[in-house]
Enzyme design. Structure first.
Site, short mmCIF file in Angstrom:
data_model
loop_
_atom_site.label_atom_id
_atom_site.label_comp_id
_atom_site.label_asym_id
_atom_site.label_seq_id
_atom_site.Cartn_x
_atom_site.Cartn_y
_atom_site.Cartn_z
N GLU A 27 0.62 -10.97 33.54
CA GLU A 27 -0.16 -10.33 32.57
C GLU A 27 0.44 -10.55 31.22
O GLU A 27 1.75 -10.23 31.01
CB GLU A 27 0.07 -8.94 32.94
CG GLU A 27 -0.84 -7.98 31.61
CD GLU A 27 -0.65 -6.59 31.91
OE1 GLU A 27 0.21 -5.90 32.73
OE2 GLU A 27 -1.38 -5.87 31.14
N ASP A 102 -4.03 -9.48 20.64
CA ASP A 102 -3.76 -9.00 19.16
C ASP A 102 -4.97 -10.11 18.45
O ASP A 102 -4.84 -11.24 18.63
CB ASP A 102 -2.57 -9.25 18.59
CG ASP A 102 -1.41 -7.86 19.07
OD1 ASP A 102 -2.03 -7.12 19.16
OD2 ASP A 102 -0.28 -8.45 18.93
#
Ligand code: SAM
Length: 343
Positions: A27, A102
């Protein structure tokens, strides 16, 4: 639970790290770790490596995973680009989750986005045949960007799906759910092998030199920016330890996706000045770090010290200075110097 960047075995052997083989899942950007914890609990047979650059994320995730007594997760604090390159062997991964990366919305920051074509091609080297990347984002531009990047590589098939409930229960997903924001979700499946390998960085002994002579008091220091192949080294400042023994330089080294903050030192010893890396953190001896040490040796030579011996491979660097245009003439040594090891 925490893997260090200087882990002795690189790439990792999952049987040594998890004590077993099994599907290896990554992840990227675990945030507060709640998705990681849920994933690990749902799939106790999976070996989960969760990566995040934020120290705050790391602290929150460790607390959560320890409290939940989860044992099949390992955490890495640092950039995914480094962790995947250095810690994961070729074709090691079954699946990579990227939940709400992001977005870097400003035009001038687009190059910072994680899922750019270059990184997707590199990541393909670490995926099993038919290995997958699961992307979820609420950001329309990022979505278009990542899909275009995956197509550009020619290495993935793209399957746009409804987001499964587990990826809509991350901290970010919950934050925006009430605002009625739409989510995008896709699975990129690896369908071809990358054309370029993505070799782990060669690990070399810590670069250093032994110098002799008198070093005058340093009264000022101007930030120096070195350009190296594939990156840069910024010498930010020089500090004096309280015992007055020598000097310490703060350096920021960035190359091929690895970012390191290192301390360099010139420390007096009975045999002369030790010039190299200070005993702090866990730096990796990359070309950029060797260039930083090479620069420091040259800088000290210009202030009257002489080299007795050096133990580093010379790496070319160029100094960037404002006053003399983008690139000034100062350049690092071009030839290897003595690399003999002292006893
Ligand atoms: C917008 S947050 C999403 C966090 C979490 N996935 C969620 O959905 O709540 C993005 C996360 O990615 C991390 N991150 C950004 N760039 C990264 C990189 N290059 N490698 C690893 N983590 C990164 C950030 O520190 C941050 O925790």
């Amino acid at each position: 639970m925490l893997l260090r960047p200087d882990h002795p075995e690189q790439p990792l052997d999952p049987r040594a790290v998890w004590g077993r083989s099994g599907p290896w899942i990554v992840e990227i950007g675990f945030g507060d770790g709640r998705f990681t914890a849920e994933l690990a609990r749902e799939h106790p047979d999976w070996n989960v490596l969760a990566i995040d650059v934020s120290a705050g994320s790391l602290a929150r995730a460790i607390g959560r995973l320890v409290a939940a007594r989860i044992s099949n997760v390992r955490l890495f604090h640092g950039p995914a680009e480094f962790a995947l390159r250095q810690l994961v062997p070729a074709a090691g991964l079954r699946r990579v989750y990227v939940n709400f990366p992001d977005p870097w919305p400003k035009e001038r920051h687009v190059g910072n986005r994680l899922l750019r074509a270059e990184f997707l091609a590199q990541l393909a080297t670490r995926l099993e045949p038919r290995g997958e990347i699961w992307l979820t984002t609420d950001h329309d531009e990022y979505w278009d960007f990542a899909l275009a990047a995956a197509r550009e590589t020619g290495l993935y098939s793209i399957d746009e799906r409804d987001a499964p409930p587990e990826v809509l229960a991350t901290k970010y997903a919950l934050k925006w759910k009430d605002a009625g924001r739409a989510y995008h979700h896709a699975v990129f499946t690896k369908t071809a092998e990358a054309r370029e390998p993505w070799p782990v960085f060669e690990r070399v002994p810590m670069p250093h030199a032994l110098m002799e002579g008198e070093l005058a008091e340093l009264v000022d220091f101007e930030k120096e920016v070195l350009t190296i192949d594939g990156g840069s080294v910024v010498l930010l400042d020089v500090l004096r330890p309280l015992d007055g023994r020598g000097f310490v330089w703060l350096a920021h080294v960035e190359e091929h996706g690895i970012v390191q903050q290192v301390l360099l030192e010139a420390r007096p010893t009975p045999r002369g000045w030790h010039v190299g890396l200070a005993n702090f953190a866990a730096p990796i001896a990359t070309d950029g770090v060797q260039a930083a040490v090479g620069w420091l040796v040259a800088w000290l030579e210009a202030r009257g010290l002489r080299v007795r011996q050096r133990w580093y491979r010379s790496v070319a660097w160029t100094v960037k200075r404002k006053d003399s245009g983008p690139i000034a003439a100062a350049t690092g040594p071009e030839e290897d110097v003595s690399s003999s090891r002292s006893t």
